[in-house]
Motif scaffolding. Structure first.
Motif, PDB file in Angstrom:
ATOM      1  N   VAL A 177      44.849 -97.186  12.003  1.00  0.00           N
ATOM      2  CA  VAL A 177      44.491 -95.997  11.264  1.00  0.00           C
ATOM      3  C   VAL A 177      44.072 -94.713  12.217  1.00  0.00           C
ATOM      4  N   VAL A 181      47.838-100.141   6.097  1.00  0.00           N
ATOM      5  CA  VAL A 181      46.057-100.239   5.572  1.00  0.00           C
ATOM      6  C   VAL A 181      46.045 -99.003   4.462  1.00  0.00           C
ATOM      7  N   ALA A 182      46.946 -97.725   4.619  1.00  0.00           N
ATOM      8  CA  ALA A 182      46.750 -96.885   3.666  1.00  0.00           C
ATOM      9  C   ALA A 182      47.281 -97.110   2.232  1.00  0.00           C
ATOM     10  N   LEU A 188      47.656-100.387   1.475  1.00  0.00           N
ATOM     11  CA  LEU A 188      46.686-101.451   0.685  1.00  0.00           C
ATOM     12  C   LEU A 188      45.641-100.742  -0.035  1.00  0.00           C
ATOM     13  N   GLU A 189      44.998 -99.728   0.515  1.00  0.00           N
ATOM     14  CA  GLU A 189      44.001 -99.048  -0.041  1.00  0.00           C
ATOM     15  C   GLU A 189      44.511 -98.334  -1.381  1.00  0.00           C
ATOM     16  N   TYR A 190      45.532 -97.526  -1.196  1.00  0.00           N
ATOM     17  CA  TYR A 190      46.253 -96.978  -2.459  1.00  0.00           C
ATOM     18  C   TYR A 190      46.341 -97.891  -3.572  1.00  0.00           C
ATOM     19  N   ARG A 221      44.562-100.851  -3.913  1.00  0.00           N
ATOM     20  CA  ARG A 221      43.259-101.138  -4.471  1.00  0.00           C
ATOM     21  C   ARG A 221      42.627-100.251  -5.449  1.00  0.00           C
ATOM     22  N   THR A 222      42.883 -98.984  -5.305  1.00  0.00           N
ATOM     23  CA  THR A 222      42.223 -98.123  -6.041  1.00  0.00           C
ATOM     24  C   THR A 222      42.769 -97.512  -7.214  1.00  0.00           C
ATOM     25  N   ARG A 223      44.088 -98.119  -7.419  1.00  0.00           N
ATOM     26  CA  ARG A 223      44.971 -97.749  -8.610  1.00  0.00           C
ATOM     27  C   ARG A 223      45.417 -98.633  -9.319  1.00  0.00           C
ATOM     28  N   LEU A 249      44.174-108.944  -1.498  1.00  0.00           N
ATOM     29  CA  LEU A 249      44.214-107.732  -0.579  1.00  0.00           C
ATOM     30  C   LEU A 249      43.591-108.024   0.549  1.00  0.00           C
ATOM     31  N   ASP A 309      43.151-106.319   4.552  1.00  0.00           N
ATOM     32  CA  ASP A 309      43.103-105.295   5.635  1.00  0.00           C
ATOM     33  C   ASP A 309      43.081-105.954   7.062  1.00  0.00           C
TER      34      ASP A 309
END
Length: 166
Positions: free
Chosen positions: A17, A26-27, A29-31, A33-35, A44, A46
């Motif tokens: 990152v 990583v981005a 995965l976070e996308y 996780r939040t949506r 999930l 990281d």
């Protein structure tokens, strides 16, 4: 205390990152996780910039979806779906820009007899891997595409991942 049920499918986001588009996995995965409402039987994880530690998490799962930036010689922003068989064909070519990356962790897990049965790498060709914390504008536009590709792979295994209401 009841033992947590082992995840059926691992979604592994990898990338550095600190090097802009190299952090795509990583981005992404976070996308997700939040949506999305990720089912209990999907983990999930990281994986950061990879490394030998990935061997352990890879070896614990038989079905894996990896999210990463891939250097496959295509135009920046090109999306890739690479199967386990095709990852094996790339030996000697670099897919992951990490020093000890996913390919090496998979090889090591295989040597230990803990290779996944089903493996898909969802990746994107990076545009900018210079120092920086944000993805390029081009790769930010690829995050929803990567998430939809993950949904398609999960559906192949009978797992539904629904988007949160907007």
């Amino acid at each position: 205390m009841p033992k947590r049920k082992k995840a059926k499918i691992l979604i592994l986001g990898v990338g550095n990152v600190l090097r802009r588009d190299d952090g795509f996995g990583v981005a992404a995965l976070e996308y997700i996780r939040t949506r999305y409402d990720v089912p209990e039987d999907v983990l999930l994880f990281d994986g950061g910039a990879g490394g030998i530690a990935l061997t352990s998490i890879i070896g614990e799962h038989k079905k894996i979806i990896i999210l990463d930036a891939v250097s496959a010689g295509s135009l920046p922003g090109a999306m890739h779906r690479i199967t386990k068989k095709n990852i094996a064909k790339t030996r000697g070519k670099t897919l992951s820009p990490h020093t000890f990356g996913v390919e090496e962790a998979l090889t090591l897990a295989g040597f230990e007899g803990r290779s996944p049965d089903d493996l898909i790498l969802i990746g994107v060709e990076p545009l900018d891997t210079t120092s920086g914390l944000e993805l390029s504008a081009l790769l930010k536009l690829r995050l929803p595409i990567a998430a939809e590709m993950v949904r398609t792979e999960l559906k192949r295994h009978g797992v539904i991942m629904k988007a949160f209401p907007r």
